[in-house]
Write an enzyme that holds these catalytic residues in place. Structure first.
Site, PDB file in Angstrom:
ATOM      1  N   ARG A 152      17.677   5.525   8.057  1.00 26.34           N
ATOM      2  CA  ARG A 152      17.884   4.213   8.678  1.00 26.34           C
ATOM      3  C   ARG A 152      18.886   4.416   9.796  1.00 26.34           C
ATOM      4  O   ARG A 152      20.071   4.145   9.681  1.00 26.34           O
ATOM      5  CB  ARG A 152      18.413   3.188   7.654  1.00 26.34           C
ATOM      6  CG  ARG A 152      17.457   2.864   6.525  1.00 26.34           C
ATOM      7  CD  ARG A 152      16.356   1.874   6.864  1.00 26.34           C
ATOM      8  NE  ARG A 152      15.253   2.400   7.620  1.00 26.34           N
ATOM      9  CZ  ARG A 152      14.089   1.744   7.787  1.00 26.34           C
ATOM     10  NH1 ARG A 152      13.882   0.579   7.228  1.00 26.34           N
ATOM     11  NH2 ARG A 152      13.135   2.254   8.524  1.00 26.34           N
ATOM     12  N   LYS A 161       9.166  -7.387  -2.532  1.00 27.41           N
ATOM     13  CA  LYS A 161      10.560  -7.353  -3.000  1.00 27.41           C
ATOM     14  C   LYS A 161      10.869  -8.645  -3.742  1.00 27.41           C
ATOM     15  O   LYS A 161      11.133  -8.647  -4.923  1.00 27.41           O
ATOM     16  CB  LYS A 161      11.498  -7.185  -1.809  1.00 27.41           C
ATOM     17  CG  LYS A 161      11.266  -5.885  -1.080  1.00 27.41           C
ATOM     18  CD  LYS A 161      11.356  -6.065   0.406  1.00 27.41           C
ATOM     19  CE  LYS A 161      10.906  -4.803   1.126  1.00 27.41           C
ATOM     20  NZ  LYS A 161      11.021  -4.961   2.565  1.00 27.41           N
ATOM     21  N   TYR A 198     -12.827 -17.117  -4.292  1.00 30.06           N
ATOM     22  CA  TYR A 198     -12.485 -17.061  -2.869  1.00 30.06           C
ATOM     23  C   TYR A 198     -11.624 -18.252  -2.464  1.00 30.06           C
ATOM     24  O   TYR A 198     -10.607 -18.103  -1.791  1.00 30.06           O
ATOM     25  CB  TYR A 198     -13.757 -17.032  -2.019  1.00 30.06           C
ATOM     26  CG  TYR A 198     -13.447 -16.771  -0.563  1.00 30.06           C
ATOM     27  CD1 TYR A 198     -13.357 -15.472  -0.086  1.00 30.06           C
ATOM     28  CD2 TYR A 198     -13.208 -17.825   0.318  1.00 30.06           C
ATOM     29  CE1 TYR A 198     -13.029 -15.218   1.230  1.00 30.06           C
ATOM     30  CE2 TYR A 198     -12.881 -17.578   1.641  1.00 30.06           C
ATOM     31  CZ  TYR A 198     -12.794 -16.275   2.092  1.00 30.06           C
ATOM     32  OH  TYR A 198     -12.468 -16.026   3.397  1.00 30.06           O
ATOM     33  N   PHE A 230       9.223   5.840  13.089  1.00 24.53           N
ATOM     34  CA  PHE A 230       9.785   6.421  11.860  1.00 24.53           C
ATOM     35  C   PHE A 230       8.734   6.574  10.770  1.00 24.53           C
ATOM     36  O   PHE A 230       8.884   7.382   9.873  1.00 24.53           O
ATOM     37  CB  PHE A 230      10.945   5.564  11.335  1.00 24.53           C
ATOM     38  CG  PHE A 230      10.556   4.161  10.963  1.00 24.53           C
ATOM     39  CD1 PHE A 230      10.536   3.163  11.912  1.00 24.53           C
ATOM     40  CD2 PHE A 230      10.198   3.850   9.664  1.00 24.53           C
ATOM     41  CE1 PHE A 230      10.154   1.874  11.578  1.00 24.53           C
ATOM     42  CE2 PHE A 230       9.826   2.562   9.308  1.00 24.53           C
ATOM     43  CZ  PHE A 230       9.795   1.569  10.276  1.00 24.53           C
ATOM     44  N   PHE A 236      14.998  -6.565  11.258  1.00 22.80           N
ATOM     45  CA  PHE A 236      14.292  -5.618  10.410  1.00 22.80           C
ATOM     46  C   PHE A 236      13.250  -4.971  11.318  1.00 22.80           C
ATOM     47  O   PHE A 236      12.790  -5.592  12.270  1.00 22.80           O
ATOM     48  CB  PHE A 236      13.650  -6.319   9.201  1.00 22.80           C
ATOM     49  CG  PHE A 236      12.957  -5.345   8.295  1.00 22.80           C
ATOM     50  CD1 PHE A 236      13.694  -4.424   7.583  1.00 22.80           C
ATOM     51  CD2 PHE A 236      11.571  -5.320   8.187  1.00 22.80           C
ATOM     52  CE1 PHE A 236      13.060  -3.479   6.771  1.00 22.80           C
ATOM     53  CE2 PHE A 236      10.936  -4.384   7.375  1.00 22.80           C
ATOM     54  CZ  PHE A 236      11.686  -3.460   6.669  1.00 22.80           C
ATOM     55  N   THR A 237      12.884  -3.721  11.024  1.00 21.43           N
ATOM     56  CA  THR A 237      12.003  -2.969  11.940  1.00 21.43           C
ATOM     57  C   THR A 237      10.755  -3.748  12.366  1.00 21.43           C
ATOM     58  O   THR A 237      10.459  -3.872  13.556  1.00 21.43           O
ATOM     59  CB  THR A 237      11.558  -1.656  11.272  1.00 21.43           C
ATOM     60  OG1 THR A 237      11.081  -1.969   9.965  1.00 21.43           O
ATOM     61  CG2 THR A 237      12.712  -0.679  11.163  1.00 21.43           C
ATOM     62  N   ASP A 275      14.551 -15.198   6.426  1.00 20.85           N
ATOM     63  CA  ASP A 275      13.779 -14.133   5.781  1.00 20.85           C
ATOM     64  C   ASP A 275      14.412 -13.897   4.407  1.00 20.85           C
ATOM     65  O   ASP A 275      15.528 -13.401   4.306  1.00 20.85           O
ATOM     66  CB  ASP A 275      13.862 -12.877   6.667  1.00 20.85           C
ATOM     67  CG  ASP A 275      13.151 -11.665   6.064  1.00 20.85           C
ATOM     68  OD1 ASP A 275      12.844 -11.683   4.861  1.00 20.85           O
ATOM     69  OD2 ASP A 275      12.922 -10.692   6.813  1.00 20.85           O
TER      70      ASP A 275
HETATM   71  C1  PLP Z   1      10.566  -5.423   3.641  1.00 23.32           C
HETATM   72  C2  PLP Z   1      11.077  -6.441   4.538  1.00 23.32           C
HETATM   73  C3  PLP Z   1      10.221  -7.097   5.438  1.00 23.32           C
HETATM   74  C4  PLP Z   1       8.752  -6.721   5.582  1.00 23.32           C
HETATM   75  O1  PLP Z   1       8.054  -6.924   4.406  1.00 23.32           O
HETATM   76  P1  PLP Z   1       6.717  -6.067   4.047  1.00 23.32           P
HETATM   77  O2  PLP Z   1       6.191  -6.724   2.835  1.00 23.32           O
HETATM   78  O3  PLP Z   1       7.148  -4.660   3.822  1.00 23.32           O
HETATM   79  O4  PLP Z   1       5.816  -6.189   5.208  1.00 23.32           O
HETATM   80  C5  PLP Z   1      10.761  -8.066   6.234  1.00 23.32           C
HETATM   81  N1  PLP Z   1      12.051  -8.388   6.163  1.00 23.32           N
HETATM   82  C6  PLP Z   1      12.913  -7.774   5.323  1.00 23.32           C
HETATM   83  C7  PLP Z   1      14.341  -8.189   5.281  1.00 23.32           C
HETATM   84  C8  PLP Z   1      12.452  -6.784   4.474  1.00 23.32           C
HETATM   85  O5  PLP Z   1      13.311  -6.174   3.653  1.00 23.32           O
END
Ligand code: PLP
Length: 476
Positions: free
Chosen positions: A383, A260, A75, A449, A127-128, A217
């Site tokens: 998109r 990613k 933990y 979406f 980003f969304t 980001d």
């Molecule tokens: C995917 C993504 C996010 C969000 O990440 P999650 O792990 O899916 O929550 C934020 N910013 C960008 C540019 C992304 O491609």
């Protein structure tokens, strides 16, 4: 190749595989109907090539998998956390690291700490989930990419750059209401287009003069690093690590989705500012988990630690952009409208041109996504307008770009699968007049979406399938 063909070479071999099925067109017609024409709602067993996203589905290396077996499951105080922290220190050279379960969790925490009602956050592009979290705290976003960002066909090498003049104007107009500036490297919703190292430096200079932090980001940073190295003169002789360190040196807060960046499942934030660290640290255990896991499993932390080290290997980060470039150039040869130059993340079809006989009120990109699934079993992601939110007055907010994103998760697809996708997309383009529109059936209030449903305006999907069966009588 000797015939002049440019063929990207895989610098890896396949060691573990997963079987996939190609279902016939009648089956696909029914599956997309049940999914409300929303590819998020398809079951994966009905999908042949899953190009929905690159999130959490990049191939893992043998070294990542073997590292997972060494996880120190506990933990508090896990060695896996400290190994991840040490790797991130090398890559970004920041004093502090805070874990979170994925990218949007970082956005939630950052927005909570920095955004107030009335705040305006300038950025190259949203980003969304970024936009949703900023709005949830009562703030709003201001998108100020360079004009070239909205041009589908372009030879601009860094379409993800912020327009510096517009950033100056934003500070003049909003002043104290700006809590931070956000950059996304590279952009997600406008075709995986990169930002330049120079742009990061220029944005930082403006932020510094106003005493405002710069947030980066880096979810899509591995592609962006490839583009900095290959497209930016000043980066040509730098190693990937040097470029990454240099970019990080000009920003105050870095966050990422390790689904990613890191090719595993998790996320986190890196910074050197003590006050910011303390403010964020306070809420990590509340929303994510204790400070040495933040919602991630110890196994995933081990995999991310290896994954972020892999990002420094030029051969590893070349695969995605090179495959995407191949797909984009094959589609262009066939006259299919695609976003250029080829970016990271995936290949982006321009639904506005592809379906120019439909108005934007018919959800061009969603229609294209539905049609492509019917004729190929390829699952892409809308998109466009569906990924937007309604205006505060309730009217529909039409997206400036209507793209169908075909993500190429890194090191997952083979060249023949890419060729199959190109072939079916080209067939669809030749028969595009058969694709009709969609309209709302069920519209959720936020992030619609993900689980919203659409229905066709008439029986165009049946007609499209019948035309397909003329050319492919066995249904495949
Ligand atoms: C995917 C993504 C996010 C969000 O990440 P999650 O792990 O899916 O929550 C934020 N910013 C960008 C540019 C992304 O491609």
């Amino acid at each position: 190749m000797r015939n002049g063909e440019e063929l990207p070479l895989e610098m890896h071999k396949v060691k573990i595989v997963q079987r996939i099925d190609l279902k016939p067109v009648e089956h696909r017609l029914q599956a997309i109907d049940e999914a409300g024409n929303n590819t998020f709602l398809l079951r994966n067993r009905d999908v042949f090539l899953d190009m929905l996203t690159d999130s959490g589905v990049n191939a893992m290396s043998n070294l990542q998998q073997s590292a997972m077996l060494t996880a120190d499951d506990c933990y508090a105080g896990s060695e896996s956390f400290y190994r991840l922290e040490a790797e991130l220190k090398k890559v970004f050279n920041k004093k502090y690291f805070l874990p979170a379960h994925q990218g949007r969790a970082c956005e939630h925490l950052i927005s909570r700490v920095l955004v107030k009602p009335g705040s305006i956050v300038p950025m190259n592009y949203h980003f969304t989930t970024t936009k949703a979290h900023i709005r949830l705290q009562g703030g709003d976003i201001l998108e100020i990419p360079i004009d070239e960002a909205y041009k589908i066909e372009s030879d601009c090498l860094f379409k993800g750059n912020i327009d510096i003049d517009k950033l100056h104007e934003a500070f003049e107009q909003y002043g104290d209401r700006i809590p931070f500036v956000r950059l996304e490297a590279g952009t997600n919703l406008i075709g995986g287009q990169p930002i330049s190292l120079q742009n990061i430096k220029d944005v930082k200079a403006v932020c510094k003069s106003h005493g405002v932090p710069l947030v980066l980001d880096t979810s899509l940073m591995q592609d962006n690093l490839y583009f900095m190295k290959t497209r930016e003169e000043s980066c040509k002789d730098m190693t990937i690590l040097e470029i990454c360190n240099e970019a990080a040196a000009h920003v105050d807060l870095i966050y990422f989705s390790a689904r990613k960046f890191g090719c595993a499942k998790g996320g986190g934030m890196c910074m050197s500012d003590e006050k910011l660290f303390e403010a964020l640290r306070e809420i990590v255990p509340l929303f994510e988990g204790f400070l040495t896991y933040g919602g991630m499993s110890d196994k995933e932390m081990e995999a991310i630690a290896v994954g972020v080290r892999d990002v420094l290997d030029f051969d590893v980060i070349s695969q995605g952009p090179q495959f995407i470039k191949y797909m984009v150039s094959e589609l262009r040869k066939a006259g299919v409208p695609v976003v250029t130059p080829a970016g990271g993340l995936g290949c982006h079809l321009d639904a506005k041109q592809f379906l120019s006989h439909l108005g934007c009120e018919y959800f061009q990109s969603a229609s294209l996504s539905s049609a492509l699934y019917i004729v190929s079993g390829v699952r892409g992601m809308e998109r466009g307008t569906m990924a937007e939110e309604r205006n505060p007055d309730g009217s529909e907010h039409y997206s400036p770009v209507e793209l169908l994103r075909l993500a190429l998760p890194r090191r997952v697809f083979t060249m023949s699968q890419i060729k199959y996708a190109v072939d079916r997309i080209t067939w669809l383009y030749e028969n595009r007049h058969l694709v009709g529109g969609l309209k709302w059936k069920e519209e959720p209030r936020i992030l619609r979406f993900f689980f919203g449903k659409l229905e066709p305006v008439d029986d165009w999907q049946r007609k499209l399938a019948d035309r397909f069966l003329q050319d492919f009588p066995n249904g495949y």
